[in-house]
Design an enzyme around this catalytic site. Sequence first.
Site, short mmCIF file in Angstrom:
data_model
loop_
_atom_site.label_atom_id
_atom_site.label_comp_id
_atom_site.label_asym_id
_atom_site.label_seq_id
_atom_site.Cartn_x
_atom_site.Cartn_y
_atom_site.Cartn_z
N ARG A 46 -1.85 -0.90 -9.83
CA ARG A 46 -0.71 -1.73 -10.22
C ARG A 46 -1.15 -3.20 -10.28
O ARG A 46 -2.23 -3.54 -9.80
CB ARG A 46 0.38 -1.64 -9.15
CG ARG A 46 0.81 -0.25 -8.80
CD ARG A 46 0.67 0.02 -7.31
NE ARG A 46 0.77 1.46 -7.04
CZ ARG A 46 1.93 2.09 -6.86
NH1 ARG A 46 3.03 1.41 -6.83
NH2 ARG A 46 1.96 3.39 -6.69
N ASP B 267 4.27 -4.64 -7.46
CA ASP B 267 3.65 -3.40 -6.98
C ASP B 267 4.22 -2.19 -7.71
O ASP B 267 3.71 -1.08 -7.56
CB ASP B 267 3.86 -3.23 -5.46
CG ASP B 267 5.31 -3.41 -5.05
OD1 ASP B 267 5.87 -4.48 -5.33
OD2 ASP B 267 5.88 -2.48 -4.47
N ASP C 29 8.92 6.12 7.65
CA ASP C 29 8.56 7.43 8.20
C ASP C 29 7.62 8.20 7.28
O ASP C 29 7.23 9.33 7.58
CB ASP C 29 9.83 8.26 8.45
CG ASP C 29 10.63 8.47 7.18
OD1 ASP C 29 10.22 7.99 6.11
OD2 ASP C 29 11.69 9.13 7.25
N GLY C 30 7.29 7.61 6.13
CA GLY C 30 6.36 8.28 5.22
C GLY C 30 6.98 9.43 4.44
O GLY C 30 6.28 10.14 3.72
N ARG D 237 3.39 13.29 -8.47
CA ARG D 237 3.43 12.59 -9.75
C ARG D 237 2.03 12.42 -10.30
O ARG D 237 1.04 12.46 -9.56
CB ARG D 237 4.11 11.23 -9.68
CG ARG D 237 4.47 10.74 -8.32
CD ARG D 237 5.05 9.37 -8.40
NE ARG D 237 4.38 8.50 -7.45
CZ ARG D 237 4.67 7.23 -7.29
NH1 ARG D 237 5.59 6.66 -8.03
NH2 ARG D 237 4.03 6.51 -6.39
N GLY E 84 2.64 3.71 1.47
CA GLY E 84 3.21 3.94 2.80
C GLY E 84 3.74 5.35 2.96
O GLY E 84 3.99 5.81 4.07
N ARG E 85 3.96 6.01 1.85
CA ARG E 85 4.44 7.40 1.95
C ARG E 85 3.89 8.21 0.79
O ARG E 85 4.49 9.19 0.35
CB ARG E 85 5.95 7.43 1.93
CG ARG E 85 6.55 6.74 0.73
CD ARG E 85 7.95 7.20 0.56
NE ARG E 85 8.63 6.38 -0.43
CZ ARG E 85 9.84 6.65 -0.86
NH1 ARG E 85 10.48 7.68 -0.39
NH2 ARG E 85 10.40 5.89 -1.76
N GLY F 289 0.82 -1.22 0.00
CA GLY F 289 0.00 0.00 0.00
C GLY F 289 0.85 1.26 0.00
O GLY F 289 2.07 1.21 0.13
P1 AMP Z 1 9.03 0.98 -3.21
O1 AMP Z 1 10.19 0.05 -3.09
O2 AMP Z 1 9.42 2.43 -3.17
O3 AMP Z 1 8.18 0.66 -4.36
O4 AMP Z 1 8.16 0.79 -1.89
C1 AMP Z 1 7.68 -0.44 -1.44
C2 AMP Z 1 6.72 -0.23 -0.30
O5 AMP Z 1 7.36 0.41 0.81
C3 AMP Z 1 5.52 0.63 -0.63
O6 AMP Z 1 4.43 0.13 0.07
C4 AMP Z 1 5.94 1.97 -0.12
O7 AMP Z 1 4.84 2.82 0.15
C5 AMP Z 1 6.68 1.61 1.15
N1 AMP Z 1 7.64 2.64 1.54
C6 AMP Z 1 8.78 2.96 0.92
N2 AMP Z 1 9.43 3.95 1.56
C7 AMP Z 1 8.69 4.28 2.64
C8 AMP Z 1 8.81 5.23 3.70
N3 AMP Z 1 9.85 6.05 3.79
N4 AMP Z 1 7.83 5.27 4.61
C9 AMP Z 1 6.78 4.45 4.55
N5 AMP Z 1 6.60 3.53 3.59
C10 AMP Z 1 7.54 3.44 2.64
MG MG Z 2 6.57 1.16 -5.25
#
Ligand code: AMP
Ligand code: MG
Length: 496
Positions: A179, A248, A121-122, A172, A88-89, A86
Amino acid sequence: MAIPFDNRYAALGEGFFMRTRPTPVPAPALIRFNHELALDLGMDPERMEPEYVARIFSGNEIPEGAEPLAMAYAGHQFGFFTPQLGDGRAILLGEVTGRDGRGYEIHLKGSGRTVFSRNGDGRAPLGPVLREYLVSEAMHRLGVPTTRALAAVTTGEGVFRDRVLPGAVLTRVAGSFVRVGTFEFHARRGDVEAVRKLADHVIGRNYPELAQSDNRYLALLEAVVGRQASLVAKWMGLGFIHGVMNTDNMSILGETIDYGPCAFMDCFDFDRVYSSIDQHGRYAYSNQPGVGLWNLARLAECLALIVDPDMEAAIESVKNILGGFMPAYESAWLEGMRAKCGLFRTDGAAGRPDRRVVDDLLALMAKSGADFTLTFFLLSSLRDRPAAGDEKFLEQFGPMADPVRKWLEEWRAALARQSVGEKRRQEEMRRVNPVYIPRNHLVEAAIRSAEEDDDYSAFHELHEVLQIPYELKRGKERFQLPPVPEEEVRQTFCGT
Ligand code: AMP
Ligand code: MG
């Protein structure tokens, strides 16, 4: 100024997202606002003050009509399934209708914690935000389907990673942020109705032409397979390595999404990997088509739940469609690579000998570590007959110059088999062989001066050069050159 929002994803209702507001930041300041894209989205950028833009696209002010939410999705990461990832940030502000009549979703990245943040940390550090801005906009100009960058804003707040970094938010835009992993989220819970609802949502918004098909869910799979085949072929033709092709991070629209540890190759290697977290090379350059198909098989498993009540028949049908991926990819790839080599003959006889010309060139590039972009750029200007320009091209191959001289003979024989004049052939090649790509060392240098000296001039200059990637620009020669050894970036990081 009001942004006219419409929110069809929010209308899907419970189970697809969590309503979440961005967490305000102390001092939002605009780095860059994409006026041209804003216009395309029906906004009036001239009337939007930078302070207002910074407030909206940092999440500090919710524009009227937006219904902010965090999307739920699952995903296979490096082959392993996580049932709940989901946003997360990230936060979906909502959807606007572009001047082309299509719906575009506006998404903040780095806008604070959500229910899906797990231990994160979002937030997003400035570096990855600048990188995504530069690379996604360059991809668009290079002719590759991609999410776009609408705005980048600094937050005035530090982000804690291995050290404290300046924080930023990227806005963006995509035709859809659904996805493959969004389908997996519902399918793995056995919620067939949600899978159907999501598929109907995607068809209604993004594939309206499929609504009347005999079996619209099969038609959806077929359309996604076709778009991904063409997308990956385009990446390969530019030496682009996505770096983290988890399900994802695979868009239902066949747009490039999630610019984390991505990179454009400098010296060519079939097995090139940049991502620091890709230890086994799962997402190496040459693996991308295979991984694309693997991801589509995960989508097919979800859609199989709704294409036919008879499971065996459903599996048979989706398998058939998956079988179309490699042939579609191969043919898009070969067509793209032939064009890069100036081979445009369209009668069937051209295919096989041309393929050998392409394969031989890539093999020589790999052996000598020739620069991917520069090699094809220089090839574009070579004459139909041996001439002075040959030497500069041969230099790219170092000690391999002799076999490359032989290859040039082979290539010129292939050119002679088609009836395209030299000048036109060169023009056509320049249309597909870029002068400028977002080279890793240039992106890194732009990030460094923003991070360390609060100086964005390198970022803006690089962005400007990348806006017209297929034309040489006076005074911008250094943007075309591969890195010298000290500048070379060997590893990229996902910046999460
Ligand atoms: P990504 O590798 O960027 O596609 O992220 C994979 C998952 O990790 C997704 O659910 C993102 O929303 C979550 N995520 C990545 N970075 C952060 C962050 N700094 N804080 C919270 N969730 C994160
Ligand atoms: Mg991603």
